[in-house]
Design a protein around this motif. Sequence first.
Motif, short mmCIF file in Angstrom:
data_model
loop_
_atom_site.label_atom_id
_atom_site.label_comp_id
_atom_site.label_asym_id
_atom_site.label_seq_id
_atom_site.Cartn_x
_atom_site.Cartn_y
_atom_site.Cartn_z
N ASP A 56 0.85 -1.20 0.00
CA ASP A 56 0.00 0.00 0.00
C ASP A 56 0.88 1.24 0.00
O ASP A 56 1.37 1.67 1.04
CB ASP A 56 -0.91 -0.02 1.23
N LEU A 57 1.06 1.84 -1.17
CA LEU A 57 1.94 3.00 -1.31
C LEU A 57 1.42 4.23 -0.59
O LEU A 57 2.15 5.22 -0.43
CB LEU A 57 2.17 3.31 -2.78
N ALA A 58 0.18 4.18 -0.14
CA ALA A 58 -0.35 5.31 0.65
C ALA A 58 0.39 5.45 1.97
O ALA A 58 0.33 6.51 2.62
CB ALA A 58 -1.84 5.10 0.91
N LEU A 59 1.11 4.39 2.38
CA LEU A 59 1.90 4.45 3.61
C LEU A 59 3.21 5.21 3.44
O LEU A 59 3.82 5.63 4.43
CB LEU A 59 2.22 3.03 4.10
N LEU A 60 3.64 5.37 2.20
CA LEU A 60 4.97 5.96 1.94
C LEU A 60 5.13 7.36 2.52
O LEU A 60 6.16 7.63 3.17
CB LEU A 60 5.25 5.95 0.45
N PRO A 61 4.16 8.29 2.32
CA PRO A 61 4.36 9.63 2.89
C PRO A 61 4.54 9.62 4.40
O PRO A 61 5.34 10.39 4.94
CB PRO A 61 3.07 10.37 2.48
N ASP A 62 3.80 8.76 5.11
CA ASP A 62 3.95 8.69 6.56
C ASP A 62 5.34 8.17 6.96
O ASP A 62 5.95 8.66 7.92
CB ASP A 62 2.88 7.79 7.17
N ILE A 63 5.83 7.18 6.21
CA ILE A 63 7.18 6.66 6.50
C ILE A 63 8.21 7.75 6.31
O ILE A 63 9.09 7.95 7.17
CB ILE A 63 7.49 5.45 5.59
N LEU A 64 8.12 8.47 5.21
CA LEU A 64 9.08 9.55 4.95
C LEU A 64 8.94 10.66 5.99
O LEU A 64 9.94 11.28 6.39
CB LEU A 64 8.89 10.09 3.54
N GLY A 65 7.72 10.90 6.44
CA GLY A 65 7.51 11.90 7.48
C GLY A 65 8.18 11.51 8.79
O GLY A 65 8.79 12.35 9.47
N HIS A 66 8.09 10.23 9.16
CA HIS A 66 8.76 9.78 10.38
C HIS A 66 10.28 9.81 10.23
O HIS A 66 10.99 10.08 11.20
CB HIS A 66 8.29 8.37 10.73
N LEU A 67 10.77 9.56 9.03
CA LEU A 67 12.21 9.68 8.80
C LEU A 67 12.65 11.13 8.92
O LEU A 67 13.71 11.43 9.48
CB LEU A 67 12.57 9.12 7.42
N ASP A 68 11.83 12.05 8.40
CA ASP A 68 12.15 13.47 8.54
C ASP A 68 12.17 13.87 10.02
O ASP A 68 13.02 14.67 10.45
CB ASP A 68 11.13 14.32 7.79
N ARG A 69 11.25 13.31 10.79
CA ARG A 69 11.21 13.62 12.23
C ARG A 69 12.46 13.07 12.92
O ARG A 69 13.07 13.76 13.76
CB ARG A 69 9.95 13.02 12.86
N ALA A 70 12.84 11.84 12.58
CA ALA A 70 14.06 11.28 13.15
C ALA A 70 15.27 12.14 12.80
O ALA A 70 16.14 12.38 13.65
CB ALA A 70 14.26 9.85 12.65
N ASP A 71 15.31 12.61 11.55
CA ASP A 71 16.40 13.46 11.11
C ASP A 71 16.47 14.73 11.96
O ASP A 71 17.54 15.13 12.44
CB ASP A 71 16.18 13.82 9.64
N ALA A 72 15.31 15.38 12.15
CA ALA A 72 15.27 16.63 12.90
C ALA A 72 15.67 16.41 14.36
O ALA A 72 16.42 17.21 14.94
CB ALA A 72 13.87 17.24 12.82
N ILE A 73 15.18 15.33 14.97
CA ILE A 73 15.52 15.06 16.36
C ILE A 73 17.01 14.82 16.50
O ILE A 73 17.66 15.36 17.42
CB ILE A 73 14.73 13.84 16.89
N GLU A 74 17.57 14.02 15.60
CA GLU A 74 18.99 13.70 15.72
C GLU A 74 19.87 14.92 15.51
O GLU A 74 20.86 15.10 16.21
CB GLU A 74 19.38 12.57 14.77
N PHE A 75 19.50 15.77 14.57
CA PHE A 75 20.27 17.00 14.38
C PHE A 75 20.21 17.88 15.63
O PHE A 75 21.20 18.52 16.00
CB PHE A 75 19.77 17.78 13.16
N SER A 76 19.05 17.93 16.28
CA SER A 76 18.93 18.75 17.49
C SER A 76 19.78 18.18 18.62
O SER A 76 20.40 18.92 19.39
CB SER A 76 17.46 18.87 17.90
N ILE A 77 19.81 16.85 18.75
CA ILE A 77 20.65 16.22 19.78
C ILE A 77 22.12 16.52 19.50
O ILE A 77 22.88 16.89 20.41
CB ILE A 77 20.41 14.70 19.82
N LYS A 78 22.53 16.37 18.26
CA LYS A 78 23.92 16.65 17.91
C LYS A 78 24.27 18.11 18.18
O LYS A 78 25.38 18.42 18.66
CB LYS A 78 24.17 16.32 16.44
N SER A 79 23.34 19.01 17.90
CA SER A 79 23.59 20.43 18.13
C SER A 79 23.79 20.71 19.61
O SER A 79 24.69 21.47 20.00
CB SER A 79 22.43 21.26 17.58
#
Length: 333
Positions: free
Chosen positions: A283-306
């Motif tokens: 179900d490709l309708a799940l793809l945007p949510d997966i990418l959204g959670h990856l973007d969230r992980a990216d943002a959290i990790e950058f904030s921790i590193k900062s």
Amino acid sequence: MIKVHCLVSCFCEIIKRRAGGRADHRPFYFGVWDSDFDVTEEGRITYYSARTDHDHFVDWYRAFFGVGIREWYDFTRNAEHNWQLLLNLLDNKTEDQYVVVQIDMSMLPERENKFAAKPFPHFLMLSKTDNEDEWFMFDPDFRWEGNLPKERIKEAFLHNEYGGGYVIDAGRIENPSPDVIAGLYEATMRKDENELVSRLRDIVVSMAEGRGGRTLDTLLSAVQQLNILVIRKYSYDYALMFFRDRLGLSEDNYERWCQEIRDLVQAFHTVQYMCVKLSMTKDLALLPDILGHLDRADAIEFSIKSEIDRQYRMWKQAELAPGERIRTVVGQA
């Protein structure tokens, strides 16, 4: 001790037990959050492969603590030959020596294997007991120690397709100097990149789009070992503890960023779950949510590193004189 990385856990447990508080092991975890992993040609993320190299950890361990360490496993010889080397080491090791061994944990069902990985290459420590049919196994990463039948350990050793092992002489342990600590930080802190997020994003999109022969059918196996890699993110906790204590930072600040680490780990677990679902349902309708959670992980990790980098700069200013050159200790003759 927080479960993070099996080899690093072995190295640091030796320091904890032998140094008696005289040496701080926590900064040795710097950079473990971004330590190497592999991606197969099929797009499967794996925490271990034939290309995995531990020289980075070995060289910095020696530089940090001044311990004697050498690799005893001979990769040019077969497993049986290396088993004989192990027997000789255990027969002749001194009280100051620790023998680190890699085995396939999937061959020991009596031991915990919550990752359900097979094979499951894993480093731990071994020593002999008064009973010639039993050996003492010390596994800091899983916080487990106890006796197991020698023949069961032998089976897990001989059937490990990768192999590896080190002998460490802990008779003399030094407290890492500020310039060595700074050297490791500067060598490993990737402030502008979160490789695990980037590789995951590429894998998910390439499989969803069918690029390079990849398909959603392989997405499940592609993320199967993600939960093993994600625990490395808890190494951020060691950095926060180290700087909290050295700088006298508040417990509230420490707890706030620990929650960010937990949120980061949970974001990866959510991505893994949704990828499995996408692989099974197509179900490709799940793809945007997966990418959204990856973007969230990216943002959290950058904030921790900062935040960690902010604390590091404060620590560096306090510990190193202005203009003092960070000594490069790894790779020197």
